[in-house]
Design a protein around this motif. Structure first.
Motif, short mmCIF file in Angstrom:
data_model
loop_
_atom_site.label_atom_id
_atom_site.label_comp_id
_atom_site.label_asym_id
_atom_site.label_seq_id
_atom_site.Cartn_x
_atom_site.Cartn_y
_atom_site.Cartn_z
N ARG A 26 0.62 -1.24 0.05
CA ARG A 26 0.05 -0.07 0.11
C ARG A 26 0.64 1.28 0.03
N PHE A 27 1.93 1.08 0.70
CA PHE A 27 2.67 2.40 0.68
C PHE A 27 3.44 2.67 -0.39
N THR A 28 3.47 1.82 -1.54
CA THR A 28 3.94 2.14 -2.74
C THR A 28 2.96 2.75 -3.52
N LEU A 29 1.79 1.64 -3.64
CA LEU A 29 0.63 1.88 -4.58
C LEU A 29 -0.18 3.27 -4.43
N GLU A 30 -0.30 3.68 -3.02
CA GLU A 30 -0.92 4.89 -2.82
C GLU A 30 -0.42 6.22 -3.58
N PRO A 31 0.93 6.48 -3.11
CA PRO A 31 1.44 7.77 -3.95
C PRO A 31 1.36 7.20 -5.53
N LEU A 32 1.66 6.15 -5.76
CA LEU A 32 2.03 5.73 -7.42
C LEU A 32 0.67 6.17 -8.20
N ALA A 33 -0.39 5.56 -7.52
CA ALA A 33 -1.89 5.77 -7.98
C ALA A 33 -2.21 7.20 -8.10
N GLU A 34 -1.72 8.19 -7.22
CA GLU A 34 -1.91 9.57 -7.17
C GLU A 34 -1.55 9.98 -8.32
N ILE A 35 -0.23 9.70 -9.04
CA ILE A 35 0.19 10.39 -10.04
C ILE A 35 0.58 9.61 -11.37
N ALA A 36 -0.04 8.28 -11.34
CA ALA A 36 0.14 7.61 -12.58
C ALA A 36 -1.00 6.28 -12.26
N PRO A 37 -2.21 6.77 -12.17
CA PRO A 37 -3.27 5.65 -12.00
C PRO A 37 -3.55 4.75 -13.22
N ALA A 38 -3.36 5.36 -14.32
CA ALA A 38 -3.76 4.48 -15.70
C ALA A 38 -2.45 3.84 -16.21
N LEU B 227 1.65 -7.63 -15.04
CA LEU B 227 0.27 -7.88 -14.55
C LEU B 227 -0.83 -7.48 -15.24
N ASN B 228 -0.45 -6.57 -16.35
CA ASN B 228 -1.48 -6.13 -17.37
C ASN B 228 -2.41 -5.56 -16.71
N GLU B 229 -2.36 -4.89 -15.52
CA GLU B 229 -3.44 -4.19 -14.62
C GLU B 229 -2.87 -2.72 -14.45
N ASN B 230 -3.80 -1.83 -14.71
CA ASN B 230 -3.24 -0.50 -14.01
C ASN B 230 -3.18 -0.15 -12.55
N ILE B 231 -2.47 0.74 -12.36
CA ILE B 231 -1.95 0.94 -10.87
C ILE B 231 -3.16 1.27 -9.97
N LEU B 232 -4.05 1.88 -10.57
CA LEU B 232 -5.34 2.16 -9.86
C LEU B 232 -6.06 0.75 -9.52
N LYS C 179 -4.24 -0.93 -6.88
CA LYS C 179 -4.23 -0.40 -5.53
C LYS C 179 -5.63 -0.61 -5.03
N ASN C 180 -6.97 -0.59 -5.61
CA ASN C 180 -8.08 -1.06 -5.33
C ASN C 180 -8.17 -2.79 -4.98
N GLU C 181 -7.47 -3.28 -5.58
CA GLU C 181 -7.53 -4.85 -5.11
C GLU C 181 -6.50 -5.47 -4.19
N LEU C 182 -5.74 -4.35 -3.53
CA LEU C 182 -4.63 -4.66 -2.58
C LEU C 182 -5.33 -5.30 -1.31
N LYS C 183 -4.63 -6.11 -0.67
CA LYS C 183 -4.95 -6.86 0.27
C LYS C 183 -4.24 -6.30 1.61
N ASP C 184 -3.29 -5.61 1.65
CA ASP C 184 -2.25 -5.04 2.42
C ASP C 184 -3.46 -4.14 3.40
N SER C 185 -3.06 -4.20 4.56
CA SER C 185 -3.92 -3.38 5.56
C SER C 185 -3.23 -2.28 6.11
N LEU C 186 -1.87 -2.20 5.97
CA LEU C 186 -0.94 -1.24 6.54
C LEU C 186 -1.56 0.32 6.51
#
Length: 161
Positions: free
Chosen positions: A121-133, A139-144, A147-154
């Motif tokens: 989560r600590f990687t995907l939150e800031p990454l999704a802010e500037i590069a969601p698409a 993995l052939n999935e976009n960053i958003l 992030k939305n499928e993330l299981k990390d509860s940190l």
């Protein structure tokens, strides 16, 4: 020009100053930073008894080869007092290559995309802010979506500074 995403992290000393110093060093030694995420405060991951981190993602464009980017960010870490003594230990600065364009690189000491980014989560939150698409090339999935499928509860919270 290759679009490069870097994750910055720090949990010692003046954390905001270390993030700013890292960005300034990246701009001097690699390339101008094109985009900067907000700063996020994050519980320590991996070694959970450490102080909280500040994390930030930056995007830049460079013709510098990936191996040279890695060597340069390791030099920046050393210049800023990074000591590699304990895995996931406290640090003044940590700089990771998340993506080097859409390239997939598996070499000794250099694996891109970062092999754990989709789990953190600590990687995907800031990454999704500037590069969601931006699409993860393996993995052939976009960053958003990642992030939305993330299981990390940190706990990761955006700081308003």
């Amino acid at each position: 020009m290759i679009t490069v995403f870097l994750l910055l992290g720090t949990n010692l000393g003046n954390r905001q100053m270390f993030l700013q110093q890292a960005i300034e060093s990246i701009e001097k030694q690699i390339a101008p930073v094109q985009q900067v995420s907000s700063i996020y405060e994050t519980q320590s991951w991996g070694k959970t008894d450490e102080p909280d981190y500040l994390n930030q993602v930056v995007m830049l464009q460079t013709n510098m080869p990936a191996r040279q980017v890695l060597t340069t960010i390791l030099d920046i870490e050393a210049q800023m007092g990074r000591k590699r003594e304990v895995k996931w230990g406290a640090r003044t600065i940590d700089i990771d290559i998340l993506f080097y364009g859409s390239e997939v690189i598996e070499e000794e000491g250099l694996v891109v995309p970062h092999p754990q980014l989709q789990n953190r989560r600590f990687t995907l939150e800031p990454l999704a802010e500037i590069a969601p698409a931006f699409v993860h090339p393996l993995l052939n999935e976009n960053i958003l979506t990642l992030k939305n499928e993330l299981k990390d509860s940190l706990i990761v919270k955006k700081l308003y500074i």
